[in-house]
Scaffold this active site. Structure first.
Site, PDB file in Angstrom:
ATOM      1  N   GLU A  27      14.616  -6.475 -38.968  1.00  0.00           N
ATOM      2  CA  GLU A  27      15.668  -5.418 -38.909  1.00  0.00           C
ATOM      3  C   GLU A  27      15.083  -3.977 -39.428  1.00  0.00           C
ATOM      4  O   GLU A  27      15.739  -3.505 -40.273  1.00  0.00           O
ATOM      5  CB  GLU A  27      16.880  -5.882 -40.030  1.00  0.00           C
ATOM      6  CG  GLU A  27      17.495  -7.204 -39.679  1.00  0.00           C
ATOM      7  CD  GLU A  27      18.578  -7.857 -40.613  1.00  0.00           C
ATOM      8  OE1 GLU A  27      18.843  -7.098 -41.497  1.00  0.00           O
ATOM      9  OE2 GLU A  27      19.073  -8.816 -40.242  1.00  0.00           O
TER      10      GLU A  27
ATOM     11  N   ASN B  99      12.442  -9.369 -35.298  1.00  0.00           N
ATOM     12  CA  ASN B  99      13.821  -9.965 -35.333  1.00  0.00           C
ATOM     13  C   ASN B  99      15.046  -8.868 -35.764  1.00  0.00           C
ATOM     14  O   ASN B  99      14.747  -8.369 -36.733  1.00  0.00           O
ATOM     15  CB  ASN B  99      13.728 -11.171 -36.236  1.00  0.00           C
ATOM     16  CG  ASN B  99      14.858 -12.099 -36.288  1.00  0.00           C
ATOM     17  OD1 ASN B  99      15.584 -12.535 -35.223  1.00  0.00           O
ATOM     18  ND2 ASN B  99      15.551 -12.228 -37.545  1.00  0.00           N
TER      19      ASN B  99
ATOM     20  N   HIS C 160      24.402 -12.521 -34.109  1.00  0.00           N
ATOM     21  CA  HIS C 160      25.562 -12.740 -34.963  1.00  0.00           C
ATOM     22  C   HIS C 160      26.963 -12.241 -33.976  1.00  0.00           C
ATOM     23  O   HIS C 160      27.188 -11.114 -34.317  1.00  0.00           O
ATOM     24  CB  HIS C 160      25.371 -11.977 -36.306  1.00  0.00           C
ATOM     25  CG  HIS C 160      24.439 -12.776 -37.061  1.00  0.00           C
ATOM     26  ND1 HIS C 160      24.567 -13.965 -37.243  1.00  0.00           N
ATOM     27  CD2 HIS C 160      23.271 -12.524 -37.511  1.00  0.00           C
ATOM     28  CE1 HIS C 160      23.446 -14.389 -38.340  1.00  0.00           C
ATOM     29  NE2 HIS C 160      22.697 -13.403 -38.406  1.00  0.00           N
TER      30      HIS C 160
ATOM     31  N   GLU D  65      19.640 -16.440 -34.412  1.00  0.00           N
ATOM     32  CA  GLU D  65      20.832 -16.729 -35.685  1.00  0.00           C
ATOM     33  C   GLU D  65      22.123 -16.683 -35.107  1.00  0.00           C
ATOM     34  O   GLU D  65      23.071 -16.145 -35.583  1.00  0.00           O
ATOM     35  CB  GLU D  65      20.705 -15.379 -36.641  1.00  0.00           C
ATOM     36  CG  GLU D  65      19.261 -15.275 -37.011  1.00  0.00           C
ATOM     37  CD  GLU D  65      19.124 -14.293 -38.509  1.00  0.00           C
ATOM     38  OE1 GLU D  65      20.001 -13.897 -38.865  1.00  0.00           O
ATOM     39  OE2 GLU D  65      17.766 -13.916 -38.489  1.00  0.00           O
TER      40      GLU D  65
ATOM     41  N   ASP E 208      25.889 -17.199 -34.250  1.00  0.00           N
ATOM     42  CA  ASP E 208      27.136 -17.717 -34.825  1.00  0.00           C
ATOM     43  C   ASP E 208      28.060 -16.858 -34.099  1.00  0.00           C
ATOM     44  O   ASP E 208      27.734 -15.572 -33.839  1.00  0.00           O
ATOM     45  CB  ASP E 208      27.275 -17.688 -36.212  1.00  0.00           C
ATOM     46  CG  ASP E 208      26.764 -16.426 -37.077  1.00  0.00           C
ATOM     47  OD1 ASP E 208      27.045 -15.336 -36.500  1.00  0.00           O
ATOM     48  OD2 ASP E 208      26.546 -16.453 -38.327  1.00  0.00           O
TER      49      ASP E 208
END
Length: 368
Positions: free
Chosen positions: A165, A208, A244, A273, A275
């Site tokens: 990030e 990432n 996400h 990651e 979801d």
């Protein structure tokens, strides 16, 4: 069990014997349905928001949770347990116990590990953020941390999120809130990759980030940076989209194309990651329509990975819903994972299993 009656030929006696119903065949696990070369993973719950919840550490205390982790997944990512504030709580102190336990668990169950994360603006310990260190001291602190941590797990961690990030939503480097970039300049990013590679030459090294699923300002910034670093010979080997996702925002329709352009640079790609959260109706239970739409988001994200031959890692960000980070971060949203709280699968799980089982992808295993 309901008894049945059997007459013997020797007498008219009646014997009462139990009926044993045949056990239903068990569906394959996600890891078993995956094609060769694709690791299907989960984050391992612990640390972070879990410390504020009224339950013990899930990985340590919840055996059904551990059973699902070992049965369904071929890759594990520590959700928080390898972040600086947990692993390096004081300048001269490392606490490896929980991270060691996750790595040991993975090896016991034939799983690979993703390391998360080495250079980040968040979840740093107070001693680091407020220590008043000179640039020279900070550089040595980062070098020593990477060398110690990556060296400890050399040969045991398949992929590392080296830089996490580092860009904001406008595609600008985080020069204010990222202590490393602010104090040491952008060149520290290349150094972090070099130091990680020196500590473990066999691990795959990734950028990432969230919000980079599609072609936008942030992913464009990564694309330009990767090109520059590769031209310098910096050992950048992967680009991963956290994914996400939110039903309210729509699915990133250009996910496949975006992953492919990084693959065309020679990088491995990954979904790390995943979801899919949703705004929950009054009462807190998702509607059947929301569950159907969520399942489609999971399916499409997986299919994007399957459609890009360099995508060798597909990870959901934890399970079940009661352990998800989403409700504490996004008010009125939740139900983001593929499992209900009793570890029964949602339609999203079924969508992943069906997609993996139907995959015609032909690929060898990635080089280690």
């Amino acid at each position: 069990m309901k008894p049945i009656r059997l007459a013997t030929t020797a007498a008219a006696a009646v014997l009462l014997l139990p009926v044993h119903a045949e056990a239903a065949p068990q569906a394959p696990a996600l890891r078993d349905a995956a094609p060769d070369g694709l690791a299907v993973g989960s984050a391992v719950a612990g640390g972070g928001h879990h410390d504020e919840q009224p339950y013990p550490d899930p990985f340590t205390a919840d055996q059904p949770y551990r059973d699902v982790l070992s049965r369904e997944f071929s890759s594990l990512s520590p959700e928080n347990q390898m972040k600086w504030e947990y692993l390096h709580p004081a300048r001269d102190t490392y606490e490896f116990g929980t991270a060691d336990a996750i790595v040991d668990f993975a090896e016991q169950h034939g799983q690979v590990m993703r390391g998360h994360t080495l250079l980040w603006h968040s979840q740093n310990p107070e001693w680091l953020e407020n220590g008043g260190f000179s640039p020279e001291e900070l550089r040595e602190i980062l070098h020593e941390h990477i060398t110690t941590v990556v060296g400890r797990y050399a040969g045991r961690i398949q992929q590392w999120d080296v830089a996490n990030e580092i860009f904001d939503e406008s595609g600008n480097l985080r020069t204010t809130d990222n202590i490393w970039i602010r104090e040491l300049g952008p060149g520290i990013i290349a150094d972090a990759f070099r130091w990680t590679h020196e500590a473990d030459p066999h691990a795959k090294l990734f950028f990432n980030d969230y919000g980079v699923e599609g072609d936008n300002a942030k992913s464009d910034a990564y694309y330009a940076l990767v090109q520059d670093l590769l031209a310098q010979g910096v050992p950048v080997q992967g680009f991963s989209a956290q994914a996400h996702l939110n039903l309210d925002d729509g699915f990133p329709a250009d996910l496949t194309q975006n992953l492919q352009r990084f693959a065309d640079l020679g990088l491995e790609t990954a979904i790390t990651e995943l979801d899919v959260r949703m705004t929950l109706p009054q009462g807190g239970a998702p509607t059947p329509q929301q569950l159907t739409e969520q399942a489609d988001y999971y399916r499409r994200a997986l299919q994007s990975c399957l459609d890009v031959s360099s995508c060798h890692s597909f990870t959901v960000w934890g399970l079940p819903d009661k352990y998800s980070w989403v409700p504490g971060t996004f008010p009125n949203q939740g139900a983001a994972t593929i499992y209900w709280d009793d570890f029964t699968p949602k339609p999203a799980y079924d969508a992943l299993l069906e997609t993996l089982s139907a995959s015609e992808r032909k690929s060898g295993k990635p080089e280690n």
